[in-house]
Design a protein around this motif. Structure first.
Motif, PDB file in Angstrom:
ATOM      1  N   THR A 179      82.245  83.990 110.055  1.00 31.95           N
ATOM      2  CA  THR A 179      82.611  82.571 110.040  1.00 31.95           C
ATOM      3  C   THR A 179      81.508  81.786 110.737  1.00 31.95           C
ATOM      4  O   THR A 179      81.108  82.147 111.849  1.00 31.95           O
ATOM      5  N   TYR A 180      81.015  80.737 110.107  1.00 31.38           N
ATOM      6  CA  TYR A 180      80.030  79.833 110.706  1.00 31.38           C
ATOM      7  C   TYR A 180      80.640  78.438 110.798  1.00 31.38           C
ATOM      8  O   TYR A 180      81.221  77.960 109.821  1.00 31.38           O
ATOM      9  N   VAL A 181      80.501  77.809 111.947  1.00 29.18           N
ATOM     10  CA  VAL A 181      80.972  76.434 112.130  1.00 29.18           C
ATOM     11  C   VAL A 181      79.757  75.582 112.477  1.00 29.18           C
ATOM     12  O   VAL A 181      79.002  75.925 113.387  1.00 29.18           O
ATOM     13  N   VAL A 182      79.558  74.498 111.720  1.00 30.02           N
ATOM     14  CA  VAL A 182      78.363  73.659 111.912  1.00 30.02           C
ATOM     15  C   VAL A 182      78.792  72.236 112.262  1.00 30.02           C
ATOM     16  O   VAL A 182      79.484  71.582 111.473  1.00 30.02           O
ATOM     17  N   ILE A 183      78.419  71.771 113.453  1.00 27.13           N
ATOM     18  CA  ILE A 183      78.683  70.380 113.810  1.00 27.13           C
ATOM     19  C   ILE A 183      77.356  69.707 114.188  1.00 27.13           C
ATOM     20  O   ILE A 183      76.374  70.382 114.517  1.00 27.13           O
ATOM     21  N   PHE A 184      77.341  68.369 114.120  1.00 25.01           N
ATOM     22  CA  PHE A 184      76.071  67.665 114.357  1.00 25.01           C
ATOM     23  C   PHE A 184      76.360  66.192 114.638  1.00 25.01           C
ATOM     24  O   PHE A 184      77.471  65.705 114.397  1.00 25.01           O
ATOM     25  N   THR A 185      75.361  65.508 115.116  1.00 26.28           N
ATOM     26  CA  THR A 185      75.488  64.057 115.307  1.00 26.28           C
ATOM     27  C   THR A 185      74.955  63.357 114.053  1.00 26.28           C
ATOM     28  O   THR A 185      74.237  63.958 113.247  1.00 26.28           O
ATOM     29  N   ASP A 186      75.285  62.069 113.895  1.00 22.08           N
ATOM     30  CA  ASP A 186      75.036  61.430 112.602  1.00 22.08           C
ATOM     31  C   ASP A 186      73.560  61.209 112.291  1.00 22.08           C
ATOM     32  O   ASP A 186      73.213  60.936 111.141  1.00 22.08           O
ATOM     33  N   GLY A 187      72.696  61.340 113.292  1.00 17.24           N
ATOM     34  CA  GLY A 187      71.261  61.242 113.013  1.00 17.24           C
ATOM     35  C   GLY A 187      70.829  62.243 111.957  1.00 17.24           C
ATOM     36  O   GLY A 187      69.941  61.973 111.135  1.00 17.24           O
ATOM     37  N   LEU A 188      71.476  63.381 111.947  1.00 14.66           N
ATOM     38  CA  LEU A 188      71.130  64.414 110.956  1.00 14.66           C
ATOM     39  C   LEU A 188      71.476  63.937 109.544  1.00 14.66           C
ATOM     40  O   LEU A 188      70.685  64.090 108.615  1.00 14.66           O
ATOM     41  N   LEU A 189      72.655  63.346 109.407  1.00 20.99           N
ATOM     42  CA  LEU A 189      73.096  62.883 108.086  1.00 20.99           C
ATOM     43  C   LEU A 189      72.182  61.800 107.542  1.00 20.99           C
ATOM     44  O   LEU A 189      72.015  61.653 106.338  1.00 20.99           O
ATOM     45  N   ARG A 190      71.616  61.011 108.454  1.00 25.46           N
ATOM     46  CA  ARG A 190      70.842  59.861 108.016  1.00 25.46           C
ATOM     47  C   ARG A 190      69.352  60.171 107.881  1.00 25.46           C
ATOM     48  O   ARG A 190      68.559  59.277 107.571  1.00 25.46           O
ATOM     49  N   ALA A 191      68.995  61.423 108.074  1.00 22.47           N
ATOM     50  CA  ALA A 191      67.582  61.796 107.950  1.00 22.47           C
ATOM     51  C   ALA A 191      67.083  61.479 106.551  1.00 22.47           C
ATOM     52  O   ALA A 191      67.765  61.749 105.561  1.00 22.47           O
ATOM     53  N   GLY A 192      65.923  60.886 106.457  1.00 23.14           N
ATOM     54  CA  GLY A 192      65.310  60.602 105.158  1.00 23.14           C
ATOM     55  C   GLY A 192      65.756  59.288 104.543  1.00 23.14           C
ATOM     56  O   GLY A 192      65.172  58.843 103.548  1.00 23.14           O
ATOM     57  N   GLU A 193      66.782  58.647 105.116  1.00 23.47           N
ATOM     58  CA  GLU A 193      67.330  57.396 104.562  1.00 23.47           C
ATOM     59  C   GLU A 193      66.233  56.348 104.323  1.00 23.47           C
ATOM     60  O   GLU A 193      66.185  55.716 103.273  1.00 23.47           O
ATOM     61  N   ARG A 194      65.371  56.203 105.315  1.00 18.31           N
ATOM     62  CA  ARG A 194      64.280  55.226 105.205  1.00 18.31           C
ATOM     63  C   ARG A 194      63.424  55.426 103.970  1.00 18.31           C
ATOM     64  O   ARG A 194      62.791  54.510 103.467  1.00 18.31           O
ATOM     65  N   PHE A 195      63.352  56.682 103.547  1.00 19.72           N
ATOM     66  CA  PHE A 195      62.454  57.010 102.441  1.00 19.72           C
ATOM     67  C   PHE A 195      63.232  57.299 101.154  1.00 19.72           C
ATOM     68  O   PHE A 195      62.684  57.842 100.195  1.00 19.72           O
ATOM     69  N   GLY A 196      64.501  56.930 101.152  1.00 15.13           N
ATOM     70  CA  GLY A 196      65.324  57.172  99.958  1.00 15.13           C
ATOM     71  C   GLY A 196      65.577  58.648  99.689  1.00 15.13           C
ATOM     72  O   GLY A 196      65.953  59.042  98.591  1.00 15.13           O
ATOM     73  N   ALA A 197      65.378  59.471 100.715  1.00 12.68           N
ATOM     74  CA  ALA A 197      65.614  60.912 100.533  1.00 12.68           C
ATOM     75  C   ALA A 197      66.953  61.291 101.160  1.00 12.68           C
ATOM     76  O   ALA A 197      67.519  60.537 101.950  1.00 12.68           O
ATOM     77  N   ASP A 198      67.438  62.461 100.797  1.00 10.36           N
ATOM     78  CA  ASP A 198      68.759  62.884 101.257  1.00 10.36           C
ATOM     79  C   ASP A 198      68.710  64.349 101.666  1.00 10.36           C
ATOM     80  O   ASP A 198      68.050  65.164 101.028  1.00 10.36           O
ATOM     81  N   LEU A 199      69.432  64.675 102.721  1.00 10.57           N
ATOM     82  CA  LEU A 199      69.404  66.031 103.268  1.00 10.57           C
ATOM     83  C   LEU A 199      70.086  67.041 102.336  1.00 10.57           C
ATOM     84  O   LEU A 199      69.819  68.236 102.407  1.00 10.57           O
ATOM     85  N   GLU A 200      70.974  66.547 101.477  1.00 14.84           N
ATOM     86  CA  GLU A 200      71.755  67.436 100.581  1.00 14.84           C
ATOM     87  C   GLU A 200      72.380  68.579 101.370  1.00 14.84           C
ATOM     88  O   GLU A 200      72.234  69.753 101.039  1.00 14.84           O
ATOM     89  N   LEU A 201      73.099  68.156 102.390  1.00  9.68           N
ATOM     90  CA  LEU A 201      73.670  69.101 103.338  1.00  9.68           C
ATOM     91  C   LEU A 201      74.633  70.070 102.657  1.00  9.68           C
ATOM     92  O   LEU A 201      74.626  71.271 102.937  1.00  9.68           O
TER      93      LEU A 201
END
Lengths: 249, 249
Positions: A150-172
């Motif tokens: 079992t893997y549990v992954v948590i993060f702060t929202d900076g991760l989700l917004r990575a690449g936003e400036r450049f129109g890119a998406d993390l595709e988490l």
């Protein structure tokens, strides 16, 4: 016999030496441990002070044996009372409670968290609000059994917004779906991959603080009861000159 | 650019699932971090409760920004007051203060600590008493500069006493003198070597709880400001049945 591994990585947004996110971990007095991850509203010193205050209060209560749901509520009430509803922070508490044998994720954070198992990925994204702004805020609490792979992954929202400036998406979701949980790889690999991808999308200059915490339940590699902890922290030199050596200690 | 690494390993004495030692780490609100290591008198649950209480108080004060010397004094006074001089614990606080650029070791522990540098080994063994038994106990505080290839090794006394039952000795000074500090090896190596040697001397059945903390200041391997933390904890199954899922959280 199982072993629980947790890997954390944190970067500050570009141009700030210090991340505004605060992560702390404590042993639970009844057995087990908790990780507290706080993202204070804003950036720089103000955000850091805020996230430090919130995390401090949370770990003090956890060390007193308070249950996770009560901790999240009390910390919210504290922030709401003393900052008069003017300051917000996201709060995640990831605990493994050895008394009940459960993983607990307490979430006051619009950002989801993820659980990966050999049978697939699950997204936990029930609506959840940060602490501090509105009266009587409650956490969303999820319980999971302690089961191998079992893997549990948590993060702060900076991760989700990575690449936003450049129109890119993390595709988490795509990325996490492809994680081979059944292979029992080290969670450090997953944490570093995610962070590296996010920093790359921001072209090496993170636009926000980013923190990733990955917990993995894995079969124990060798019998034994040793607990281990390892940390590495960059150091850039003193912020101010050292005090005189005869200063009172 | 430097990086500070800390590697911790803890084992419980044979026959007890849980170590009576408590180790906690916190970020310092002014920058940097602290490790608190407490060995509560006795063994088993009583020792664990005691060391948890002491460590909890210490990290709460550190998170409030209290200076290390004040923390050690206040924690002693707390224990002395509420256990009426009847309970003893050893307390070490290992801090890196980014404001002043110093490593601070605060010691209420008859066991020495060690500093290894390329120019040699230094033993810090000025007489020091545990907290809790006598009024007005003070810590011995040592300050060190943050310089590359510096290793700081602290531990609880279980390590020193390894092999005693069998008339064997850890030969800690010989062992540490031989550590090639200038090679900049990972402190995990040193921590694991020490612990493994100690457990071997006790013929695989540690006669006491043992904890080792090794800090190393090393040149940064790559530029970047990521902080990292990794922990692994053995898990033996729940201590009691899980509560009903509809229990109030």
């Amino acid at each position: 016999m199982l072993e629980i591994h947790v890997a954390v990585a944190k970067v500050a947004h570009h141009g700030s030496g210090e991340s505004g996110d605060t992560l702390e971990t404590v042993e639970r007095p009844g057995g087990g441990f908790s990780f507290v991850l706080v993202d204070g509203q804003g950036t720089g010193r103000g955000a850091k002070t805020l996230s430090n205050l919130v995390a401090t209060r949370a770990i003090s209560l956890l060390k007193d044996g308070a249950r996770d749901g009560a901790v999240a509520r009390a910390v919210h009430d504290y922030l709401y009372t003393y900052r008069m509803g003017q300051a917000a922070a996201t709060l995640n508490i990831l605990s493994v409670d050895f008394q009940t044998g459960r993983i607990l994720v307490s979430r006051n954070n619009p950002a989801p968290f993820f659980v990966i198992r050999p049978q697939g990925l699950r997204i936990y994204n029930e609506p959840s609000t940060p602490i501090g702004l509105n009266p009587m805020v409650k956490p969303i609490i999820s319980e999971l059994p302690v089961e191998p792979y079992t893997y549990v992954v948590i993060f702060t929202d900076g991760l989700l917004r990575a690449g936003e400036r450049f129109g890119a998406d993390l595709e988490l979701v795509n990325h996490l779906s492809a994680w081979p949980a059944a292979e029992g790889r080290n969670p450090e690999e997953l944490t570093e991959e995610l962070l590296q991808r996010a920093v790359d999308l921001d072209q090496g200059e993170p636009s926000d603080d980013m923190s990733v915490v990955t917990l993995a339940v894995l079969p124990a590699e060798q019998p034994g009861t040793a607990r281990r902890l390892y940390t590495s922290v960059p150091y850039e030199g003193p912020a101010r000159p050292a005090p005189r050596p005869d200063d009172e200690e």
